[in-house]
Each structure stands twice: as structure tokens, then as C-alpha cells.
Design an enzyme around this catalytic site. Structure first.
Site: not given
Ligand code: NAD
Length: 335
Positions: A35, A119, A121, A150, A154, A192, A194
Site C-alpha cells: 500500500d 464496484s 458504480c 470511478y 472500474k 468515508e 455512508a
Molecule cells: P480503502 O480506501 O480503505 O483502501 C484502498 C487502499 O488503496 C488504501 O489503503 C490506499 O492507501 C491504497 N492506495 C490508493 N492509491 C494507492 C497507490 N497509488 N499505491 C498503493 N496503494 C494505494 O478502500 P476499501 O474500502 O478497502 O476498498 C478496497 C477496494 O474495493 C477498492 O478497489 C475499492 O474501489 C473497492 N470497492 C470498495 C467498496 C466499499 O464499500 N468499501 C465498494 C466498491 C468497491
């Protein structure tokens, strides 16, 4: 005895990635996390943790080194509806770079299987215009009309996974998360989502006070607790299914109902103030889980009541530790 599976989790400093690393370690895998930052609330139990910017191709080559069997590609620039509607170019560019470079580096370094986190989305906006939405099947992403920025990146990365199979026979899995919530997730700062935002607002409100709700609150969504999310991810990776798959609990609920639920958990009475100038996303979104159940032989089952209670308590505790909500008063103290 089978050799230990070697797994790379990108985004391991984030919400889902950190929980997934814990699960994979508990299963006996050797795990490398990567990360751009370390996890915020706990130390990662990963065997190795690379702090690298995955927008850079050399970093993707470096982190996929040394005989990795599986990659869960969860790294992404993402956030709630306010965040993803505010910076379309940055999010698109960052995530296109991460996904294209991670796919290519994984292929060149001999990774056997690559899971891409997509996602909801990606779903077509014209199919989500009613709060009482028809649940979305995987094919409802086409004809394409995804969320600007976004959603488009995706959807394109999903296609790219298909092309890697077509051109190189590189094995990919594609999960479409809807809304995932749980402890150890971001709860303020703009990224964050909802359930965490509402929990924070409820925890910070005094009983009898107000709570600000984005939009008229009648927009609907479905949610999934983090333990179900991790279970679904591990099952999908192990499956032989390479097309996109929804992953969420299919109980539809409005944002107003979500606020009521969290307010009740907090044992407070709050008046909702709706701010219709704020972004609220599509009017309604739910998942048709028919394919999920058929492919995985399983569906998310942890109820919102159970998951939100754990999540709310964690956020309230964090705010209490920071001195932002009063210390708990004993139920027996004289008053
Ligand atoms: P999050 O933001 O907590 O985790 C994503 C991580 O990616 C972060 O820790 C961030 O530092 C890291 N990151 C961003 N840019 C980076 C880079 N350039 N190099 C290295 N690391 C990088 O989000 P999450 O909720 O854990 O989501 C994980 C995945 O699931 C993502 O791909 C997100 O798009 C997808 N997603 C999540 C949700 C949800 O409800 N949480 C919904 C749809 C899709």
C-alpha cells in the site's frame, strides 16, 4: 503436504485489504501486503509489507516478485459519493495506472490468479432511477452508462481483465462490491462511506439534537458487513468463475432508515436535517444475488443490525479515545 500459498494483497493498508490479510494469515497463507501507507488503526499481520506507490510500473514489478500465487488487487483511490464525484480526472488516472500496471506485472512475474475489485458504480445509471429499484444483475452494466470517473475506470479494468484472458490466458476474477462497512474503516476526512459517516455523526450528536443527512434520505442501497466481504472474496478467488460477480447482502434500505437504525443502536433521538445540495448518487441500487448464490453456493448473511452495532461501537470508541465524545457514565451512577 501442500506448499503454503503465497498471496499478495494490494491496498493492504486500507479497510478491506487489512481485514483480508488477517483472514489469509489465519488460514495459513504466506502474505505480502502492499500500500502507499500502513494500516491506520492496527499493525498488519502480513509476513512482508511493501510501502509503494502502485501507480508506478517498477513498483508493481517489485511487489509481485518472488513467486506469488495469487493477487487480490484492492488498491484504489476511492471514497464515498462526495469524494468520487469531486475528482473525476485524478481518480480515473490513479486507478487506471494501478490496475494496468498491476495486471501486467502480475502476468510477467508468473502470478497464477488475479482478483480485481470492481464496484456497483459500473451499473448503468438509467437502470437506477427509482428508490424501489429492480435488483441489478451482472449484465445490467451494459449498454454502459456508469458513474463518471470511478465507474468508467472500474468498468474498463473489468474489460482489461477479460483481454488478459483473451490474449495471454491469464486467470482473473472480478468482484463487484456494493457498500462494505465494518470496524477499522475510514470514518471521517471525506473518504468515508455512508454507514461510517452516519455512525460518526450520530456518535458526535447530543441526544435530542440534529443530524445532517445528504439528499432527501429516500435514496436506497444495500450493504455488506466486512466479515461477509472477506468470506466472499476468498470463495470467489477459489472458484472457477471469471466473469464479474455481485457481492453484497441484498436487503434494500433507504438512507433515512439507515439513520434510524444507527440512532436506535446509539439509544438517541435525533432530528434529521436533509441537505439536498449534497451529492446522493443514484436514486436506488440493489443487487440481484442469483448468480452469486449459484457460483459460490453461499450468500452474505450477517444482518445490518448485527454488523452496524459492532461498527457503531468501534467508531464511538475511537471518538471517545480522541476525547470527542464523553466518557461512558456508569448505568448505576447517581444523577
Ligand atoms: P480503502 O480506501 O480503505 O483502501 C484502498 C487502499 O488503496 C488504501 O489503503 C490506499 O492507501 C491504497 N492506495 C490508493 N492509491 C494507492 C497507490 N497509488 N499505491 C498503493 N496503494 C494505494 O478502500 P476499501 O474500502 O478497502 O476498498 C478496497 C477496494 O474495493 C477498492 O478497489 C475499492 O474501489 C473497492 N470497492 C470498495 C467498496 C466499499 O464499500 N468499501 C465498494 C466498491 C468497491
Amino acid at each position: 503436504m501442500p506448499a503454503t500459498k503465497r498471496v499478495l494483497v494490494t491496498g493492504a493498508g486500507g479497510f478491506i485489504g487489512h481485514h483480508l490479510v488477517k483472514r489469509l494469515k489465519a488460514e495459513g497463507c504466506w502474505v505480502r501486503g502492499v500500500d502507499i501507507k500502513l494500516p491506520e488503526y492496527e499493525t498488519s499481520p502480513a509476513d512482508e509489507f511493501d510501502v509503494l506507490d502502485l501507480r508506478k510500473y517498477d513498483n508493481c514489478l517489485q511487489t509481485t516478485r518472488g513467486g506469488i500465487d495469487q493477487v487480490y488487487n484492492l488498491a484504489a483511490d476511492m471514497g464515498g459519493i462526495g469524494y468520487i464525484t469531486a475528482s473525476l480526472a485524478d481518480i480515473s488516472r490513479n486507478n487506471i495506472l494501478i490496475n494496468t500496471h498491476m495486471l501486467e506485472a502480475s502476468r510477467l512475474n508468473g502470478v497464477q490468479r488475479f482478483l480485481f475489485s470492481s464496484s456497483a458504480c459500473v451499473y448503468a445509471g438509467y437502470k437506477q432511477k427509482s428508490a424501489d429499484v429492480t435488483p441489478l444483475r451482472e449484465e445490467d452494466a451494459y449498454p454502459a452508462d456508469p458513474e463518471p470517473g470511478y465507474g468508467w475506470e472500474k468498468l474498463f479494468a473489468e474489460e482489461l481483465c477479460r483481454y488478459y484472458w483473451h490474449d495471454y490466458r491469464f486467470e482473473t476474477r472480478i468482484v463487484r462490491f456494493h457498500n462494505v462497512y465494518g470496524p477499522l474503516g475510514t470514518y471521517e476526512g471525506g473518504k468515508e462511506k455512508a454507514p461510517a459517516a452516519i455512525s460518526r455523526k450520530v456518535a458526535l450528536s447530543r441526544d435530542g439534537g440534529d443530524i445532517q443527512v445528504w439528499g432527501d434520505g429516500e435514496q436506497t442501497r444495500s450493504f455488506m458487513y466486512i466479515d461477509d466481504c472477506v468470506e466472499g472474496l476468498v470463495r470467489l478467488m477459489a472458484s472457477d468463475y471469471s466473469e464479474p460477480l455481485n457481492l453484497v447482502n441484498d436487503r434494500l434500505i433507504s438512507i433515512n432508515e439507515l439513520v434510524n437504525l444507527i440512532t436506535k443502536l446509539a439509544n438517541k433521538r435525533l432530528v434529521k436535517r436533509h441537505d439536498t445540495s449534497k451529492p446522493q448518487g443514484v436514486r436506488g441500487r440493489n443487487s440481484d444475488n442469483t448468480r452469486l448464490a449459484a457460483v459460490l453456493g453461499w450468500e452474505p448473511s450477517i444482518s445490518l443490525e448485527v454488523g452496524l452495532e459492532i461498527t457503531y461501537k468501534w467508531i464511538e470508541d475511537e471518538l471517545r479515545k480522541a476525547g470527542r465524545v464523553p466518557l461512558k457514565v456508569s448505568a448505576y451512577s447517581a444523577d
